[in-house]
Design a protein around this motif. Sequence first.
Motif, short mmCIF file in Angstrom:
data_model
loop_
_atom_site.label_atom_id
_atom_site.label_comp_id
_atom_site.label_asym_id
_atom_site.label_seq_id
_atom_site.Cartn_x
_atom_site.Cartn_y
_atom_site.Cartn_z
N PHE A 244 0.74 1.82 1.22
CA PHE A 244 -0.38 2.84 1.70
C PHE A 244 -1.07 2.08 2.87
O PHE A 244 -1.97 2.84 3.52
CB PHE A 244 -1.18 3.45 0.91
N HIS A 245 -1.03 0.88 2.82
CA HIS A 245 -1.77 0.18 4.32
C HIS A 245 -0.85 -0.98 4.90
O HIS A 245 -0.03 -1.46 3.96
CB HIS A 245 -3.17 -0.01 4.01
N SER A 246 -1.27 -1.44 5.75
CA SER A 246 -0.64 -2.57 6.46
C SER A 246 -0.54 -3.78 5.78
O SER A 246 0.54 -4.73 5.65
CB SER A 246 -0.90 -2.77 7.73
N ALA A 289 9.05 6.72 6.44
CA ALA A 289 7.64 7.50 6.21
C ALA A 289 7.80 8.98 6.02
O ALA A 289 9.00 9.70 5.95
CB ALA A 289 7.12 7.45 7.82
N LYS A 302 0.33 10.39 3.78
CA LYS A 302 0.65 10.16 5.31
C LYS A 302 0.64 8.69 5.70
O LYS A 302 1.69 8.42 6.21
CB LYS A 302 -0.85 10.70 6.04
N SER A 303 0.08 8.06 4.95
CA SER A 303 0.29 6.60 5.11
C SER A 303 1.35 5.90 4.56
O SER A 303 1.46 4.68 4.70
CB SER A 303 -0.97 5.72 5.13
N ARG A 305 4.54 4.32 3.21
CA ARG A 305 5.87 3.77 3.72
C ARG A 305 6.74 3.19 2.63
O ARG A 305 6.23 2.04 1.85
CB ARG A 305 5.34 2.67 4.63
#
Length: 318
Positions: A244-246, A289, A302-303, A305
């Motif tokens: 959910f985040h990079s 996504a 949304k985030s 991946r």
Amino acid sequence: MSRTHVPVLAGELIDLTAPAPGETAVDCTFGAGGHARLVADRLGPAGTLVCIDRDPAAEERFEEFAREAPCETRFLRLDYADGLALLRDEGLGADIVYLDLGVSSIQVDTRERGFSYSYDAPLDMRMDPEQDLDARTIVNEWEERRLARLFRRYGEDPNGQRIAREIVRRRKRGSIDTTGELVAAIEAALPAAARRSFGGGHPAKRVFQAVRIAVNSELESLERALPLAWELLRADGRLAAISFHSLEDRRVKRFLAERARGCVCPPDFPVCVCGRTPEAELLTARALAPTPGEVAQNPRAKSGRLRGARKLPAGEAA
Ligand SMILES: C[S@@+](CC[C@H](N)C(=O)[O-])C[C@H]1O[C@@H](n2cnc3c(N)ncnc32)[C@H](O)[C@@H]1O
């Protein structure tokens, strides 16, 4: 306030990993069991699903799930890295391992757990309420430099230094005990222009993410879990992870790319001397996504991946 969690990228996850009747799968992040339900249906009566979560509330939901699950089930209330190590030591061979990282909507929306900047609550943020370290300790006891580094590294917040300074200034007057007090400190630290330039996001979002990651040692658990999950997989086994985040996605991407890499000899070597062959076939050339339709129905997706890989049988090249 929602008391459910809508599973993210669920159709894509099932298509990617293709759970089949009789297989053994490990869901490292049971949460509300949304993915687990879909997987269990595919595994059927001859299959086994081991579920892991460090949150006792997830264990309660598992009890209900297990009563109706069409396959054999088992629950481990552990950090998933410890759970995977235990399964490895038991000699379990898995066909699929799932990781759906971060917190569930139920955790975020249970006000008193202190995960959300949207509700005023005690600063807590522990996925496992029995662990000692909580958000209050970090916010009140960490030195300014350490806080600034945390906000920059884990929150990727360019205002990390200012926010850390404001927190330390405020806590000299009395401890910061609630999410509301932390939000107030963050807002006070930001110049008006920075407050407006969050692209619709909340100005406290990055700091809350950073503190939560630190409270729960999220990146350390992920780094420990990936090789253990890989070790557990049988030939043709699949590993799938939703980030959910990079910071998470980068780790998953790097890990899978490393497994999928063959010869590492310099290009000017006439023959391969490293003898390295790929162990993995990437199932996602690029992270998947959620569709705009999914995001419209569930903005929290949304985030998300999704990345996955298949473990190649010895001797099979990708
Ligand atoms: C995003 S939710 C999973 C949702 C689930 N896939 C579903 O469809 O309902 C993440 C869950 O993983 C758990 N979790 C996160 N990190 C963990 C860790 N290191 N060890 C064990 N559980 C963890 C959280 O407690 C939370 O319940």
